[in-house]
Design an enzyme around this catalytic site. Structure first.
Site, PDB file in Angstrom:
ATOM      1  N   SER A 124       0.231 -17.466 -13.901  1.00  0.00           N
ATOM      2  CA  SER A 124      -1.015 -17.746 -14.545  1.00  0.00           C
ATOM      3  C   SER A 124      -0.569 -17.737 -16.173  1.00  0.00           C
ATOM      4  CB  SER A 124      -1.663 -16.380 -14.386  1.00  0.00           C
ATOM      5  OG  SER A 124      -2.690 -16.047 -15.480  1.00  0.00           O
ATOM      6  N   TYR A 149      -1.993  -6.756 -13.794  1.00  0.00           N
ATOM      7  CA  TYR A 149      -2.126  -8.057 -13.053  1.00  0.00           C
ATOM      8  C   TYR A 149      -1.192  -9.110 -13.424  1.00  0.00           C
ATOM      9  CZ  TYR A 149      -3.573 -12.695 -11.813  1.00  0.00           C
ATOM     10  OH  TYR A 149      -3.752 -14.164 -11.468  1.00  0.00           O
ATOM     11  N   LYS A 153       2.490 -10.979 -12.454  1.00  0.00           N
ATOM     12  CA  LYS A 153       3.022 -12.527 -12.801  1.00  0.00           C
ATOM     13  C   LYS A 153       4.276 -12.489 -13.494  1.00  0.00           C
ATOM     14  CE  LYS A 153      -0.493 -13.946 -10.382  1.00  0.00           C
ATOM     15  NZ  LYS A 153      -0.364 -14.539  -8.916  1.00  0.00           N
TER      16      LYS A 153
HETATM   17  N1  LIG Z   1      -8.607 -18.103  -9.773  1.00  0.00           N
HETATM   18  C1  LIG Z   1      -7.870 -17.761 -11.006  1.00  0.00           C
HETATM   19  O1  LIG Z   1      -8.553 -17.836 -12.073  1.00  0.00           O
HETATM   20  C2  LIG Z   1      -6.490 -17.685 -10.984  1.00  0.00           C
HETATM   21  C3  LIG Z   1      -5.732 -17.946 -12.061  1.00  0.00           C
HETATM   22  C4  LIG Z   1      -4.349 -17.573 -12.387  1.00  0.00           C
HETATM   23  C5  LIG Z   1      -3.662 -17.627 -11.196  1.00  0.00           C
HETATM   24  N2  LIG Z   1      -4.408 -17.399  -9.992  1.00  0.00           N
HETATM   25  C6  LIG Z   1      -3.409 -16.772  -9.006  1.00  0.00           C
HETATM   26  O2  LIG Z   1      -3.644 -17.879  -7.850  1.00  0.00           O
HETATM   27  C7  LIG Z   1      -3.406 -17.224  -6.520  1.00  0.00           C
HETATM   28  C8  LIG Z   1      -4.923 -17.567  -5.596  1.00  0.00           C
HETATM   29  O3  LIG Z   1      -6.033 -16.989  -6.560  1.00  0.00           O
HETATM   30  P1  LIG Z   1      -7.408 -17.262  -5.925  1.00  0.00           P
HETATM   31  O4  LIG Z   1      -8.351 -17.395  -7.015  1.00  0.00           O
HETATM   32  O5  LIG Z   1      -7.411 -18.614  -4.716  1.00  0.00           O
HETATM   33  O6  LIG Z   1      -7.481 -15.927  -5.306  1.00  0.00           O
HETATM   34  P2  LIG Z   1      -8.152 -15.650  -3.696  1.00  0.00           P
HETATM   35  O7  LIG Z   1      -8.469 -13.922  -3.889  1.00  0.00           O
HETATM   36  O8  LIG Z   1      -9.238 -16.204  -3.437  1.00  0.00           O
HETATM   37  O9  LIG Z   1      -7.077 -15.795  -2.917  1.00  0.00           O
HETATM   38  C9  LIG Z   1      -6.036 -15.080  -2.656  1.00  0.00           C
HETATM   39  C10 LIG Z   1      -5.583 -15.022  -1.082  1.00  0.00           C
HETATM   40  O10 LIG Z   1      -4.361 -14.145  -0.797  1.00  0.00           O
HETATM   41  C11 LIG Z   1      -4.726 -13.221   0.393  1.00  0.00           C
HETATM   42  N3  LIG Z   1      -3.986 -12.068   0.334  1.00  0.00           N
HETATM   43  C12 LIG Z   1      -3.689 -11.190  -0.930  1.00  0.00           C
HETATM   44  N4  LIG Z   1      -3.050 -10.236  -0.454  1.00  0.00           N
HETATM   45  C13 LIG Z   1      -2.160 -10.627   0.673  1.00  0.00           C
HETATM   46  C14 LIG Z   1      -1.209 -10.060   1.405  1.00  0.00           C
HETATM   47  N5  LIG Z   1      -0.462  -9.097   1.052  1.00  0.00           N
HETATM   48  N6  LIG Z   1      -0.842 -10.664   2.530  1.00  0.00           N
HETATM   49  C15 LIG Z   1      -1.562 -11.818   2.844  1.00  0.00           C
HETATM   50  N7  LIG Z   1      -2.459 -12.545   2.026  1.00  0.00           N
HETATM   51  C16 LIG Z   1      -2.918 -11.947   0.879  1.00  0.00           C
HETATM   52  C17 LIG Z   1      -6.087 -13.090   0.324  1.00  0.00           C
HETATM   53  O11 LIG Z   1      -6.737 -12.418   1.358  1.00  0.00           O
HETATM   54  C18 LIG Z   1      -6.619 -14.314  -0.292  1.00  0.00           C
HETATM   55  O12 LIG Z   1      -7.110 -15.074   0.805  1.00  0.00           O
HETATM   56  C19 LIG Z   1      -3.344 -15.919  -6.870  1.00  0.00           C
HETATM   57  O13 LIG Z   1      -1.968 -15.538  -6.940  1.00  0.00           O
HETATM   58  C20 LIG Z   1      -3.892 -15.494  -8.304  1.00  0.00           C
HETATM   59  O14 LIG Z   1      -3.149 -14.443  -9.141  1.00  0.00           O
HETATM   60  C21 LIG Z   1      -5.709 -17.476  -9.964  1.00  0.00           C
END
Ligand SMILES: NC(=O)c1ccc[n+]([C@@H]2O[C@H](COP(=O)([O-])OP(=O)(O)OC[C@H]3O[C@@H](n4cnc5c(N)ncnc54)[C@H](O)[C@@H]3O)[C@@H](O)[C@H]2O)c1
Length: 342
Positions: A124, A149, A153
């Site tokens: 991120s 959080y 990362k």
């Molecule tokens: N959405 C954003 O703005 C953003 C920005 C930067 C980075 N990210 C990163 O991108 C990734 C995906 O984000 P997203 O927005 O799709 O989030 P999201 O919550 O929709 O997806 C994350 C998924 O991981 C699963 N999960 C969480 N913990 C788990 C575990 N212990 N075992 C198995 N599955 C698990 C959840 O059920 C979910 O389906 C994350 O790592 C997040 O930190 C997101």
């Protein structure tokens, strides 16, 4: 290509799975469904006419992970699974470290055990912290993130670097996302947050379908073009395609070992007021909002220098702000309760 996608049922994961299937990959999704629904995968299957192997499991469970690697011939892991609510991470930091850091360690251990070396990580922009000046560029030192959080990362990026230093075959890519919004143009998959949305766009969309009364804009006295925070918003399908580009890059650079980071963003800062106006235009309705005090930990403005990804990955965030709004609205108006009502 056999790809294991952890967290593949989530928002970014499901859109990426769709892109991977369109690029003829075989996909195994491993997700504990903590923040998602199996419905997203079913819809991806129906959109692409291809099937996904779905395994319900937790990345902190090494036994489950080991079984996945034993029974599928995985070439590459794309690791999305994480908890991601910045504010919540300050309330329950240990759960964040447990899930995001310990979980990533378990995954890397299982990969090492099964000699799988290609690893693409969801990082991120938050890793640049408060010290670095915008636009953020990959040559900058990792900063001090403003939340647990963000710290998770930074830690996983360090763990990747240490893994690469100890294993000459490890090939890691850290994709530093800026602010993904929007939905697949079909309106069939999109962001379906559980509880109150943490991010701006899902909140705006829920106000527009009448699920929330009004939008709170946190601070209008920042030193930015109109006083509200500026972020680098990119379409989630552009982000999804960035993962396919990173996988191709790994495949084309077989001599590469180590860790490489890429910013995935548009390179433009867009303010909260600009988002509100763009959404109002897309929907042709006014958004009720109020200005509230600043939120702790929010930086005034940041955006990407995405030149490295443009050049090396041959990738660009092409979709317009207008398309991000139109696609968000298509998804939200057709699925006012996300996946919940199915
Ligand atoms: N959405 C954003 O703005 C953003 C920005 C930067 C980075 N990210 C990163 O991108 C990734 C995906 O984000 P997203 O927005 O799709 O989030 P999201 O919550 O929709 O997806 C994350 C998924 O991981 C699963 N999960 C969480 N913990 C788990 C575990 N212990 N075992 C198995 N599955 C698990 C959840 O059920 C979910 O389906 C994350 O790592 C997040 O930190 C997101």
């Amino acid at each position: 290509m056999n790809v294991l996608v952890t967290g593949g049922a989530g928002y970014i994961g499901s859109h990426t799975v769709l892109s991977l299937l369109e690029n003829n990959c075989n996909v195994v999704v491993f997700d504990n469904l903590f923040n998602s629904s199996i419905e997203s995968i079913k819809r991806v299957e129906s959109l692409t006419g291809k099937s996904v192997t779905f395994i319900e499991g937790d990345i902190r469970n090494k036994h489950q992970l080991s079984n996945v690697f034993s029974s599928h011939n995985i070439d590459t892991v794309i690791h999305f699974a994480a908890l991601k609510a910045v504010g919540e991470s300050a309330q329950i930091p240990l759960e964040y470290y447990q899930n995001n850091v310990h979980g990533s360690v378990c995954l890397l251990e299982a990969m090492a055990e099964h000699k799988v070396n290609n690893f693409i990580f969801s990082s991120s922009a938050t890793v640049y912290g408060e010290e670095n000046e915008v636009p953020y560029v990959e040559t900058m030192k990792l900063g001090t993130p403003s939340s647990p959080y963000g710290a998770t990362k930074v830690m996983v990026e360090r763990i990747m670097a240490d893994t690469a230093a100890s294993n000459p075959h490890f090939r890691g890519v850290s994709l530093r996302y800026f602010n993904p919004i929007g939905a697949h143009e079909s309106g069939k998959i999109g962001e379906s947050p559980k509880g109150i949305p943490n991010n701006l766009l899902p909140y705006v969309a829920q106000v527009m379908v009448g699920k929330r009364e009004k939008l709170s804009i946190f601070g209008s006295d920042y030193p930015t073009k109109d006083g509200t925070c500026e972020r680098d918003y990119l379409h989630v399908m552009d982000l999804a395609e960035g993962h396919v580009a990173a996988m191709k890059w790994l495949n084309d650079n077989q001599d590469f070992a180590g860790v490489e980071s890429f910013n995935l963003g548009t390179g433009n800062g867009v303010s909260v007021f600009e988002i509100v106006t763009a959404f109002e235009q897309a929907v042709d309705k006014k958004i009720p909002y109020e200005v509230s005090p600043r939120r702790a930990g929010d930086l005034p403005a940041f955006w990407a220098n995405a030149t490295k990804a443009n050049d090396a990955l041959n990738w660009q965030a092409n979709r317009s702000l207008d398309q991000m709004m139109v696609d968000t609205w298509r998804w939200q108006s057709a699925n006012p309760n996300g996946y919940d009502e199915d």
